[in-house]
Design a protein around this motif. Sequence first.
Motif, PDB file in Angstrom:
ATOM      1  N   VAL A  19      68.912  -2.591  51.446  1.00 50.28           N
ATOM      2  CA  VAL A  19      69.198  -1.272  52.021  1.00 50.28           C
ATOM      3  C   VAL A  19      67.968  -0.712  52.726  1.00 50.28           C
ATOM      4  O   VAL A  19      68.062  -0.161  53.831  1.00 50.28           O
ATOM      5  CB  VAL A  19      69.688  -0.300  50.930  1.00 50.28           C
ATOM      6  CG1 VAL A  19      69.806   1.122  51.476  1.00 50.28           C
ATOM      7  CG2 VAL A  19      71.041  -0.757  50.388  1.00 50.28           C
ATOM      8  N   ARG A  20      66.809  -0.870  52.103  1.00 50.35           N
ATOM      9  CA  ARG A  20      65.563  -0.393  52.737  1.00 50.35           C
ATOM     10  C   ARG A  20      65.340  -1.099  54.072  1.00 50.35           C
ATOM     11  O   ARG A  20      64.942  -0.487  55.064  1.00 50.35           O
ATOM     12  CB  ARG A  20      64.373  -0.650  51.817  1.00 50.35           C
ATOM     13  CG  ARG A  20      64.354   0.205  50.553  1.00 50.35           C
ATOM     14  CD  ARG A  20      62.977   0.166  49.910  1.00 50.35           C
ATOM     15  NE  ARG A  20      63.004   0.675  48.547  1.00 50.35           N
ATOM     16  CZ  ARG A  20      62.998  -0.063  47.448  1.00 50.35           C
ATOM     17  NH1 ARG A  20      62.961  -1.388  47.557  1.00 50.35           N
ATOM     18  NH2 ARG A  20      63.025   0.474  46.253  1.00 50.35           N
ATOM     19  N   ALA A  23      67.741   0.242  56.703  1.00 48.42           N
ATOM     20  CA  ALA A  23      67.330   1.576  57.156  1.00 48.42           C
ATOM     21  C   ALA A  23      66.170   1.485  58.140  1.00 48.42           C
ATOM     22  O   ALA A  23      66.120   2.227  59.131  1.00 48.42           O
ATOM     23  CB  ALA A  23      66.941   2.442  55.953  1.00 48.42           C
ATOM     24  N   LYS A  24      65.260   0.556  57.897  1.00 52.82           N
ATOM     25  CA  LYS A  24      64.088   0.401  58.764  1.00 52.82           C
ATOM     26  C   LYS A  24      64.467  -0.042  60.165  1.00 52.82           C
ATOM     27  O   LYS A  24      63.808   0.326  61.140  1.00 52.82           O
ATOM     28  CB  LYS A  24      63.099  -0.590  58.143  1.00 52.82           C
ATOM     29  CG  LYS A  24      62.315  -0.034  56.970  1.00 52.82           C
ATOM     30  CD  LYS A  24      61.323  -1.058  56.449  1.00 52.82           C
ATOM     31  CE  LYS A  24      60.519  -0.499  55.276  1.00 52.82           C
ATOM     32  NZ  LYS A  24      59.569  -1.503  54.720  1.00 52.82           N
ATOM     33  N   THR A  28      72.891   2.613  60.333  1.00 51.59           N
ATOM     34  CA  THR A  28      73.316   3.883  59.731  1.00 51.59           C
ATOM     35  C   THR A  28      74.421   3.668  58.701  1.00 51.59           C
ATOM     36  O   THR A  28      75.139   2.657  58.733  1.00 51.59           O
ATOM     37  CB  THR A  28      73.838   4.862  60.799  1.00 51.59           C
ATOM     38  OG1 THR A  28      75.048   4.328  61.371  1.00 51.59           O
ATOM     39  CG2 THR A  28      72.805   5.066  61.895  1.00 51.59           C
ATOM     40  N   ALA A  29      74.551   4.645  57.819  1.00 49.15           N
ATOM     41  CA  ALA A  29      75.595   4.582  56.794  1.00 49.15           C
ATOM     42  C   ALA A  29      76.979   4.561  57.436  1.00 49.15           C
ATOM     43  O   ALA A  29      77.866   3.809  57.013  1.00 49.15           O
ATOM     44  CB  ALA A  29      75.462   5.779  55.848  1.00 49.15           C
ATOM     45  N   LEU A  77      72.501   4.157  51.713  1.00 47.78           N
ATOM     46  CA  LEU A  77      71.869   4.582  52.964  1.00 47.78           C
ATOM     47  C   LEU A  77      72.002   6.091  53.137  1.00 47.78           C
ATOM     48  O   LEU A  77      71.048   6.772  53.529  1.00 47.78           O
ATOM     49  CB  LEU A  77      72.508   3.865  54.151  1.00 47.78           C
ATOM     50  CG  LEU A  77      72.089   2.419  54.406  1.00 47.78           C
ATOM     51  CD1 LEU A  77      72.992   1.780  55.458  1.00 47.78           C
ATOM     52  CD2 LEU A  77      70.634   2.336  54.839  1.00 47.78           C
ATOM     53  N   HIS A  81      68.413   7.679  52.161  1.00 50.05           N
ATOM     54  CA  HIS A  81      67.706   7.653  53.449  1.00 50.05           C
ATOM     55  C   HIS A  81      68.156   8.803  54.356  1.00 50.05           C
ATOM     56  O   HIS A  81      68.124   8.676  55.586  1.00 50.05           O
ATOM     57  CB  HIS A  81      67.904   6.300  54.129  1.00 50.05           C
ATOM     58  CG  HIS A  81      67.316   5.165  53.343  1.00 50.05           C
ATOM     59  ND1 HIS A  81      65.989   4.813  53.433  1.00 50.05           N
ATOM     60  CD2 HIS A  81      67.876   4.344  52.407  1.00 50.05           C
ATOM     61  CE1 HIS A  81      65.748   3.794  52.604  1.00 50.05           C
ATOM     62  NE2 HIS A  81      66.869   3.491  51.978  1.00 50.05           N
ATOM     63  N   MET A  83      70.994  10.250  55.261  1.00 42.23           N
ATOM     64  CA  MET A  83      72.045  10.057  56.260  1.00 42.23           C
ATOM     65  C   MET A  83      73.355  10.717  55.849  1.00 42.23           C
ATOM     66  O   MET A  83      74.398  10.464  56.460  1.00 42.23           O
ATOM     67  CB  MET A  83      72.287   8.558  56.499  1.00 42.23           C
ATOM     68  CG  MET A  83      71.089   7.807  57.031  1.00 42.23           C
ATOM     69  SD  MET A  83      71.498   6.080  57.339  1.00 42.23           S
ATOM     70  CE  MET A  83      69.862   5.389  57.655  1.00 42.23           C
TER      71      MET A  83
END
Length: 202
Positions: A19-20, A23-24, A28-29, A77, A81, A83
């Motif tokens: 997931v990290r 996100a990087k 997007t979710a 996410l 993060h 979102m």
Amino acid sequence: MVSIYELKPKFQQLLRPLVRGLAKIGVTANFVTISAAVLSVALGILLLLYPSYNWIILLVPAFLFFRMMLNAIDGMLAREHKMESSLGSILNELGDIVSDAAIYLPFALILDTSSAFVVSLVVLALVTEVTGILGTVIGGSRRYDGPMGKSDRAFAFGVLSLLIYFFSFPTVIYTIVIAALLLLLILTTFNRANRALKEVQS
């Protein structure tokens, strides 16, 4: 009652590095949520077009596990993060309902039992999810109580797909299995409604 949903925290822990990374790179979710729904519809269409091609049903358990991964990823996410959004909440609930219907309705043609019986099962599964959502409507939380929640249904249909491919059972066996799932869904709907009411009354 016990539900596979209770394993979610451990499952999320395993997915957190992935997931990290997503996100990087800007995933997007909402993209993950929509992708899961689109892929579910594609598999459902494939099952509808070729219900007699037994090998296709082997895609079901593998995809259901993959979809569970996507469902966990989009939630992580969103929450972890930054979102989260109203649109995301709507897409998440609609995506689950559309995905379930798309994947499970073709079993009405595949299973050697009453089509109406299988359709009733899918309809009741959707009612169960709507009941969970209604917890928020009356001022409580989204209910995920079991024993036949989304993850449990995915497990049940995954196992059912493997049984269909590898074994040849008489119609009565499949009828009993669907009847058992129907009873579990009725219990799940009751549990979610009852616990939502208790939550807002406490």
